[in-house]
Design a protein around this motif. Sequence first.
Motif, short mmCIF file in Angstrom:
data_model
loop_
_atom_site.label_atom_id
_atom_site.label_comp_id
_atom_site.label_asym_id
_atom_site.label_seq_id
_atom_site.Cartn_x
_atom_site.Cartn_y
_atom_site.Cartn_z
N VAL A 57 -20.89 39.42 -26.94
CA VAL A 57 -19.65 39.56 -26.18
C VAL A 57 -18.68 38.47 -26.67
O VAL A 57 -19.09 37.32 -26.89
N LEU A 58 -17.42 38.83 -26.83
CA LEU A 58 -16.42 37.87 -27.32
C LEU A 58 -16.08 36.87 -26.19
O LEU A 58 -15.50 37.26 -25.18
N PRO A 59 -16.44 35.58 -26.36
CA PRO A 59 -16.19 34.62 -25.28
C PRO A 59 -14.76 34.07 -25.28
O PRO A 59 -14.18 33.88 -26.34
N GLU A 60 -14.23 33.84 -24.10
CA GLU A 60 -12.90 33.24 -23.96
C GLU A 60 -13.06 31.80 -23.47
O GLU A 60 -13.87 31.55 -22.57
N PRO A 61 -12.25 30.87 -23.99
CA PRO A 61 -12.30 29.52 -23.42
C PRO A 61 -11.64 29.49 -22.04
O PRO A 61 -10.71 30.27 -21.80
N TYR A 62 -12.10 28.65 -21.17
CA TYR A 62 -11.48 28.45 -19.86
C TYR A 62 -11.13 26.97 -19.79
O TYR A 62 -11.99 26.12 -19.55
N ILE A 63 -9.87 26.66 -20.09
CA ILE A 63 -9.43 25.27 -20.22
C ILE A 63 -8.41 24.97 -19.12
O ILE A 63 -7.45 25.73 -18.97
N PRO A 64 -8.63 23.90 -18.33
CA PRO A 64 -7.70 23.66 -17.21
C PRO A 64 -6.30 23.31 -17.70
O PRO A 64 -6.13 22.74 -18.78
N LYS A 65 -5.30 23.66 -16.89
CA LYS A 65 -3.91 23.36 -17.26
C LYS A 65 -3.67 21.85 -17.17
O LYS A 65 -3.03 21.27 -18.03
N THR A 66 -4.17 21.25 -16.11
CA THR A 66 -4.05 19.80 -15.96
C THR A 66 -5.44 19.18 -16.13
O THR A 66 -6.39 19.62 -15.49
N GLY A 67 -5.52 18.15 -17.00
CA GLY A 67 -6.78 17.43 -17.15
C GLY A 67 -7.68 17.95 -18.26
O GLY A 67 -8.86 17.61 -18.31
N ALA A 68 -7.14 18.73 -19.19
CA ALA A 68 -7.97 19.26 -20.29
C ALA A 68 -8.33 18.16 -21.29
O ALA A 68 -9.26 18.31 -22.08
N ARG A 69 -7.56 17.08 -21.25
CA ARG A 69 -7.88 15.96 -22.15
C ARG A 69 -7.54 14.66 -21.43
O ARG A 69 -6.43 14.13 -21.56
N ILE A 70 -8.49 14.16 -20.65
CA ILE A 70 -8.28 12.88 -19.98
C ILE A 70 -8.41 11.79 -21.04
O ILE A 70 -9.28 11.84 -21.91
N ARG A 71 -7.50 10.82 -20.95
CA ARG A 71 -7.43 9.82 -22.02
C ARG A 71 -8.15 8.52 -21.66
O ARG A 71 -8.36 8.24 -20.48
N SER A 72 -8.46 7.76 -22.70
CA SER A 72 -9.05 6.43 -22.52
C SER A 72 -8.11 5.57 -21.68
O SER A 72 -6.89 5.61 -21.86
N LEU A 73 -8.67 4.76 -20.78
CA LEU A 73 -7.82 3.90 -19.94
C LEU A 73 -7.29 2.71 -20.75
O LEU A 73 -6.31 2.09 -20.37
N GLN A 74 -7.97 2.40 -21.86
CA GLN A 74 -7.57 1.25 -22.67
C GLN A 74 -6.72 1.63 -23.88
O GLN A 74 -5.86 0.88 -24.29
N GLU A 75 -7.02 2.80 -24.46
CA GLU A 75 -6.24 3.26 -25.62
C GLU A 75 -5.83 4.70 -25.34
O GLU A 75 -6.50 5.64 -25.79
N PRO A 76 -4.75 4.89 -24.57
CA PRO A 76 -4.41 6.24 -24.09
C PRO A 76 -4.12 7.26 -25.20
O PRO A 76 -4.07 8.46 -24.91
N GLU A 77 -4.00 6.79 -26.44
CA GLU A 77 -3.81 7.77 -27.52
C GLU A 77 -5.14 8.47 -27.85
O GLU A 77 -5.16 9.52 -28.47
#
Length: 332
Positions: free
Chosen positions: A174-194
């Motif tokens: 079956v062809l899988p679809e990603p389920y990625i949240p609109k907010t919070g899909a990439r939480i960043r490091s607290l020390q190096e936010p890049e």
Amino acid sequence: MESKKRIFSGIQPSGDITIGNYIGALRNWIELQDGYDCIYCVVDMHAITVKQDASVLRKRSLDTLALLLACGVDPDRSILYIQSHVPEHAMLNWVLCCKTYIGELQRMTQFKDKSARHEDNINAGLLTYPVLMAADILLYRADLVPVGIDQKQHLELARDLCVRFNNAYGDTFVLPEPYIPKTGARIRSLQEPEKKMSKSDSNPNAYINILDEPDAIMRKIKRAVTDCESVIAYEPETRAGVANLLEIYSVMKNLPMEACVKRFENLGYGELKQAVAEAVIEVLSPIRQRYNELVADRKALLRIAEDGAEKARAIARKTMGKVYHKVGFDSK
Ligand code: TYM
């Protein structure tokens, strides 16, 4: 009766599980249990692509299972198991490896990052890791895969392999679809936010472990890197540190971003950090308490893992039977 759509997702039992994992994936795993047929896996086989101590890995796999239960995975509704307990993952991995081009794997961002970080151990597993991940997903004929954005590229490979195999051998996966949240899909490091928040970061101030005590959470968020502006605004491209704190707040409080920005209008970074830390503590404290109870009973955890593996295997075996037949491995 129409059957429910199927969800599959996995998490590595390597290092501390962070609020990045929670916000990007785990909270969706919990929510999706209401409307879907869910299968969740502690992917210990993926973890050995980097060096692991055997007894530590064995312990962490069961600890991770306890953490998933503490977060709200319900073994009566969902299948929860440890990857190495179901040998079909390795079997499908091999078949799919023979359908994957090396160039497709060499382009993977995570492979490039990890090979740079583990220069002394650029093993073949690190390269073929996304094939095993595709096998995990396709084995269960999953429709949806809740993950953070860092896994999107791997999911695209799973989709390509699905189509490639089905074209060659007829409808199988079956062809899988990603389920990625609109907010919070990439939480960043607290020390190096890049950079993204990562459980393998050598600086523990860069991430919040789901099991951190309230004072550690407060301390780490108070030290989080922001910028020298004075107004609180959501500008992820140019002001990643502040945007990251706002995203964490938005998810933990279940408030839309516009409402969060409004809430901090005319306030300073000190107040923002205090409120973010309190919101995180409020969500994580009950999880930590449940975890501490669950993790003490190893026998009960093993029973849940065994029961989950048995249910997972019943599904995996069926898919593998079809795959083996299609590629010519049986004599029927
Ligand atoms: P892993 O163990 O690195 O992370 C587990 C999940 O957490 C998400 N995540 C994040 N989300 C937002 N912000 C972050 N900073 C952050 N860090 C991690 C990841 O996207 C992931 O959803 N290869 C996978 C495990 C895996 C898998 C699978 C996932 C193996 N087989 C099949 C889905 C389906 C991994 O290493 O995740």
